[in-house]
Design an enzyme around this catalytic site. Structure first.
Site, PDB file in Angstrom:
ATOM      1  CE1 TYR A 145      -2.380   3.268   2.538  1.00  0.00           C
ATOM      2  CE2 TYR A 145      -3.725   2.513   0.708  1.00  0.00           C
ATOM      3  CZ  TYR A 145      -3.458   3.439   1.695  1.00  0.00           C
ATOM      4  OH  TYR A 145      -4.282   4.531   1.850  1.00  0.00           O
ATOM      5  CG  ASP A 240       5.869   3.428   0.631  1.00  0.00           C
ATOM      6  OD1 ASP A 240       4.682   3.171   0.367  1.00  0.00           O
ATOM      7  OD2 ASP A 240       6.217   4.108   1.621  1.00  0.00           O
ATOM      8  CE  LYS A 268       2.428   4.566   7.918  1.00  0.00           C
ATOM      9  NZ  LYS A 268       1.038   4.575   8.406  1.00  0.00           N
TER      10      LYS A 268
HETATM   11  P1  KE4 Z   1      -0.667   8.277   4.487  1.00  0.00           P
HETATM   12  O1  KE4 Z   1      -1.141   9.009   3.248  1.00  0.00           O
HETATM   13  O2  KE4 Z   1      -1.762   7.483   5.162  1.00  0.00           O
HETATM   14  O3  KE4 Z   1       0.087   9.215   5.455  1.00  0.00           O
HETATM   15  O4  KE4 Z   1       0.476   7.239   4.024  1.00  0.00           O
HETATM   16  C1  KE4 Z   1       0.156   6.301   3.041  1.00  0.00           C
HETATM   17  C2  KE4 Z   1       1.099   5.119   3.166  1.00  0.00           C
HETATM   18  C3  KE4 Z   1       2.133   4.990   2.248  1.00  0.00           C
HETATM   19  N1  KE4 Z   1       3.013   3.962   2.325  1.00  0.00           N
HETATM   20  C4  KE4 Z   1       2.919   3.042   3.315  1.00  0.00           C
HETATM   21  C5  KE4 Z   1       3.929   1.928   3.367  1.00  0.00           C
HETATM   22  C6  KE4 Z   1       1.879   3.123   4.283  1.00  0.00           C
HETATM   23  O5  KE4 Z   1       1.801   2.183   5.254  1.00  0.00           O
HETATM   24  C7  KE4 Z   1       0.956   4.176   4.211  1.00  0.00           C
HETATM   25  C8  KE4 Z   1      -0.189   4.328   5.193  1.00  0.00           C
HETATM   26  N2  KE4 Z   1      -0.355   3.237   6.107  1.00  0.00           N
HETATM   27  C9  KE4 Z   1      -1.694   3.040   6.620  1.00  0.00           C
HETATM   28  C10 KE4 Z   1      -1.684   1.826   7.570  1.00  0.00           C
HETATM   29  N3  KE4 Z   1      -1.353   0.638   6.893  1.00  0.00           N
HETATM   30  C11 KE4 Z   1      -2.212   4.262   7.291  1.00  0.00           C
HETATM   31  C12 KE4 Z   1      -3.456   4.047   8.129  1.00  0.00           C
HETATM   32  C13 KE4 Z   1      -4.685   4.530   7.433  1.00  0.00           C
HETATM   33  O6  KE4 Z   1      -4.820   4.341   6.193  1.00  0.00           O
HETATM   34  O7  KE4 Z   1      -5.534   5.089   8.159  1.00  0.00           O
END
Ligand code: KE4
Length: 431
Positions: A145, A240, A268
């Site tokens: 993701y 990523d 994060k």
């Molecule tokens: P954000 O746009 O949510 O800040 O980051 C996206 C993203 C990009 N790359 C990786 C490896 C990530 O894990 C994420 C976001 N992770 C999720 C949890 N698996 C965020 C939680 C959510 O979607 O509310």
């Protein structure tokens, strides 16, 4: 006995004004079932919900709260910075200091651009790779993701896996046609895609240690093999590291795996809970980003003072505490061993994947090395385990397709309490 009346009432009310009652789908408990607990405050390793229940936190806001919640120096820094306004929309010295600090802690980052989320970081890095190479297609891995930008919502992990959303309405064929996918850890499949699309692939983007299908480790030689392919084919290799960056160590997965990325995405941890993302890499590529080059990317609140001072304070703390990662990883190993003991006693098949302070439990009789394996696990049992642990005051990610994140405010007493709760939960569930 815990009660959840206030969370239940709040969830009812939230659904009147917010889609699904949440501002991000994974929070809705949709896959594990039941009502999401509404959190009122947190301190250190503990969350406190609207009914006054306390939880030991293994989400850490999906990664950022690596020092624990309400870490004093970060809170104070934000309070003081806010006195001078929360945003200017103009360059500041603090942004230079943040960029210099990131560069000093990681590798292969000559230039870095701040954004406001991991999604923005990944989508900008992909646009840059396409602009730099003049190619359109890119490869991502099933179950990974990279945020919710259109191009990535193809066989993605995290909430899409949780809700089994294989195709997302609103993503046009024009977009998804340029998204090529294959199984994580399948280097031959990548070689076949690269041969079939010779000269058409701009980038390969990967979670170098995957966390969005549970925690899944690269097999030996996999990431190295991707590096070789990218070098041979002129493909931009994008790490990523939104999850792994500054969590697996100051140098993140590049250092852990000793593999160089061309572009790296962060999020994060670098915001300490404030909205921050970043992407960076070699000058040769980053110099194509506006205003230096024509690959346009922008953001009203990118690098704003509050987000920067929070992230800067946290990263500086990590940089100045060389024992931090050893301590956090040791706690994670302790939890791993404790869970392994209680899980083995049940006789139920399980796999624990762990690297650094990322860990996940899969109720699977086979190793979990890709999305298909994660999806084939007994995730219905995980959902019951989640609730049994929640009732005992342990807050795990509400999905089998998520990594657990430890924070260094956890004590060994907290870890023992977690292991004891797991033993009780499994005894109850396996009775
Ligand atoms: P954000 O746009 O949510 O800040 O980051 C996206 C993203 C990009 N790359 C990786 C490896 C990530 O894990 C994420 C976001 N992770 C999720 C949890 N698996 C965020 C939680 C959510 O979607 O509310």
């Amino acid at each position: 006995m815990k009660t959840y009346n206030n969370s239940i009432a709040l969830f009812e009310r939230a659904q009147q004004s917010i889609p699904g009652g949440v501002n991000s789908p994974v929070r809705a408990f949709k896959s594990v079932g039941g009502t999401p607990v509404f959190i009122e405050r947190a301190k250190g390793a503990y969350l406190y919900d609207a009914d006054g229940n306390q939880y030991i936190d293994y989400i850490a806001s999906w990664g950022p709260m690596i020092l624990g919640h309400a870490y004093e120096p970060v809170v104070k820094a934000i309070q003081e910075k806010a006195e001078g306004s929360t945003s200017f929309g103009a360059p500041t010295e603090l942004e230079i200091e943040m960029a210099e600090l990131i560069k000093s802690m990681t590798r292969n980052v000559d230039l870095v651009r701040m954004v406001s989320s991991g999604t923005e970081a990944c989508m900008s890095a992909l646009r840059l790779a396409r602009g730099y190479t003049g190619r359109n297609k890119f490869i991502k891995f099933e179950g990974c993701y990279h945020g919710h930008a259109d191009a990535f919502l193809v066989k993605a992990g995290s909430g899409l896996a949780t809700f089994d959303i294989q195709t997302v309405p609103g993503i046009t064929a024009g977009v998804s046609n340029d998204t090529l996918t294959c199984a994580y850890n399948d280097l031959d499949a990548v070689k076949q895609l690269v041969t079939a699309h010779k000269g058409e692939i701009a980038a390969i983007i990967i979670e170098p240690i995957a966390g969005n299908m549970g925690c899944i480790l690269p097999q030996p030689g996999f990431v190295e093999g991707l590096r070789h392919i990218c070098t041979e084919e002129g493909i931009v290799f994008i790490f990523d590291e939104v999850m792994t960056g500054f969590r697996l160590g100051a140098g993140g997965a590049q250092a852990t795996l000793n593999v160089d990325a061309d572009l790296v995405c962060y999020g994060k941890v670098i915001g300490a809970g404030m909205p921050v993302g970043a992407f960076g890499g070699k000058k040769e590529i980053m110099s194509h980003i506006a205003p230096l080059g024509n690959v346009y990317q922008a953001g009203t609140l990118s690098g704003n003072p509050l987000a920067m001072i929070a992230g800067f304070t946290l990263l500086q703390t990590l940089q100045n505490n060389p024992d931090f990662y050893r301590e956090l990883d040791a706690k994670t190993e302790y939890l791993h061993k404790g869970l392994e003991t209680v899980l083995t006693a049940t006789g139920k098949p399980f796999v624990i994947n762990r690297l650094g302070s990322m860990i996940s439990v899969h109720f699977s009789a086979q190793p979990v090395t890709d999305f298909a394996c994660a999806a084939a696990s007994d995730n219905a049992f995980f959902n019951k385990f989640f609730h049994a642990m929640l009732r005992r005051g342990i807050y795990l990610p509400p999905s089998a397709f998520e990594s657990w994140f430890l924070n260094n405010a956890l004590t060994y007493a907290d870890l023992d309490a977690t292991i004891a709760a797991a033993q009780e939960s499994l005894t109850e569930l396996c009775a």
